[in-house]
Motif scaffolding. Structure first.
Motif, PDB file in Angstrom:
ATOM      1  N   UNK A  39      60.030  81.733  56.290  1.00 59.55           N
ATOM      2  CA  UNK A  39      60.389  81.792  57.701  1.00 59.55           C
ATOM      3  C   UNK A  39      60.110  80.457  58.392  1.00 59.55           C
ATOM      4  N   UNK A  40      58.994  79.813  58.033  1.00 59.57           N
ATOM      5  CA  UNK A  40      58.690  78.501  58.606  1.00 59.57           C
ATOM      6  C   UNK A  40      59.758  77.491  58.252  1.00 59.57           C
ATOM      7  N   UNK A  41      60.234  77.539  57.014  1.00 57.16           N
ATOM      8  CA  UNK A  41      61.287  76.617  56.589  1.00 57.16           C
ATOM      9  C   UNK A  41      62.583  76.884  57.348  1.00 57.16           C
ATOM     10  N   UNK A  42      62.923  78.162  57.515  1.00 60.26           N
ATOM     11  CA  UNK A  42      64.120  78.504  58.293  1.00 60.26           C
ATOM     12  C   UNK A  42      63.983  78.028  59.742  1.00 60.26           C
ATOM     13  N   UNK A  43      62.798  78.205  60.321  1.00 64.91           N
ATOM     14  CA  UNK A  43      62.552  77.749  61.686  1.00 64.91           C
ATOM     15  C   UNK A  43      62.671  76.235  61.797  1.00 64.91           C
ATOM     16  N   UNK A  44      62.104  75.526  60.829  1.00 69.44           N
ATOM     17  CA  UNK A  44      62.169  74.058  60.836  1.00 69.44           C
ATOM     18  C   UNK A  44      63.614  73.578  60.696  1.00 69.44           C
ATOM     19  N   UNK A  45      64.359  74.222  59.808  1.00 70.93           N
ATOM     20  CA  UNK A  45      65.765  73.848  59.615  1.00 70.93           C
ATOM     21  C   UNK A  45      66.577  74.074  60.884  1.00 70.93           C
ATOM     22  N   UNK A  46      66.396  75.228  61.508  1.00 70.09           N
ATOM     23  CA  UNK A  46      67.127  75.550  62.742  1.00 70.09           C
ATOM     24  C   UNK A  46      66.755  74.582  63.861  1.00 70.09           C
ATOM     25  N   UNK A  47      65.471  74.273  63.975  1.00 66.09           N
ATOM     26  CA  UNK A  47      65.004  73.374  65.033  1.00 66.09           C
ATOM     27  C   UNK A  47      65.571  71.974  64.837  1.00 66.09           C
ATOM     28  N   UNK A  48      65.593  71.532  63.596  1.00 67.57           N
ATOM     29  CA  UNK A  48      66.155  70.217  63.281  1.00 67.57           C
ATOM     30  C   UNK A  48      67.626  70.144  63.685  1.00 67.57           C
TER      31      UNK A  48
END
Length: 176
Positions: A39-48
């Protein structure tokens, strides 16, 4: 062969249901199929992606204000939630909104600053958004979507090319 695929799909669905049971901070039962790291990776990707697509505010005073308020709110998040640092970005937009993503990502739109008249009001909105992350609402929604997709795939296989397969799948799709 068509009978083994639905049996496999049902077994997979049952395993997912049993392994994904969790409880929210309020005590409500949740189905979580993804790890905090995923989930953290998905959040980081979306934020980027958002930082590339949206206009980021360059106003130093606005950024300092939002950073200060957000820092005060995030300082209250217990370490047990596993988020040691929060990245905060102010987006230059008339949109009256803010959001938080898994992995400690926070976005605030400048339009919100015209509505939230003081730091307490801004803190309330940011705190509300952080609770969505802490309660793992994104994981819950994504898990529900994944389970629905698996169920639809299993139903499609089970129905095969039956006379009413298309109509049944359309009805299931509406229900989901």
């Amino acid at each position: 062969m068509s009978r083994t695929v639905p049996a496999f799909a049902v077994s997979l669905l049952c395993a997912a249901l049993l392994s994904g049971c969790a409880q929210s901070p309020t005590g409500r039962n949740q189905m979580l199929l993804f790890s905090p790291q995923q989930m953290s990776q998905l959040g980081a990707d979306s934020f980027s992606q958002m930082k590339q697509q949206e206009k980021v505010s360059k106003d130093a005073k606005t950024n300092a204000y939002v950073q200060c308020v957000t820092k005060a709110v995030t300082a209250q998040v217990p370490a047990s939630y596993g988020i040691s640092s929060w990245e905060v970005v102010v987006f230059d937009s008339k949109e009256v909104n803010a959001f938080a993503l898994p992995g400690g990502k926070v976005g605030v739109y400048t339009g919100l600053l015209k509505v939230a008249q003081n730091q307490d009001q801004l803190a309330t909105v940011i705190g509300h958004e952080l609770t969505h992350v802490l309660a793992q609402h994104s994981n819950e929604r994504l898990s529900r979507s994944q389970l629905a997709d698996m169920g639809m795939a299993a139903a499609n296989v089970a129905l095969g090319s039956s006379e009413y397969g298309g109509a049944t799948m359309a009805a299931l799709g509406l229900g989901v």
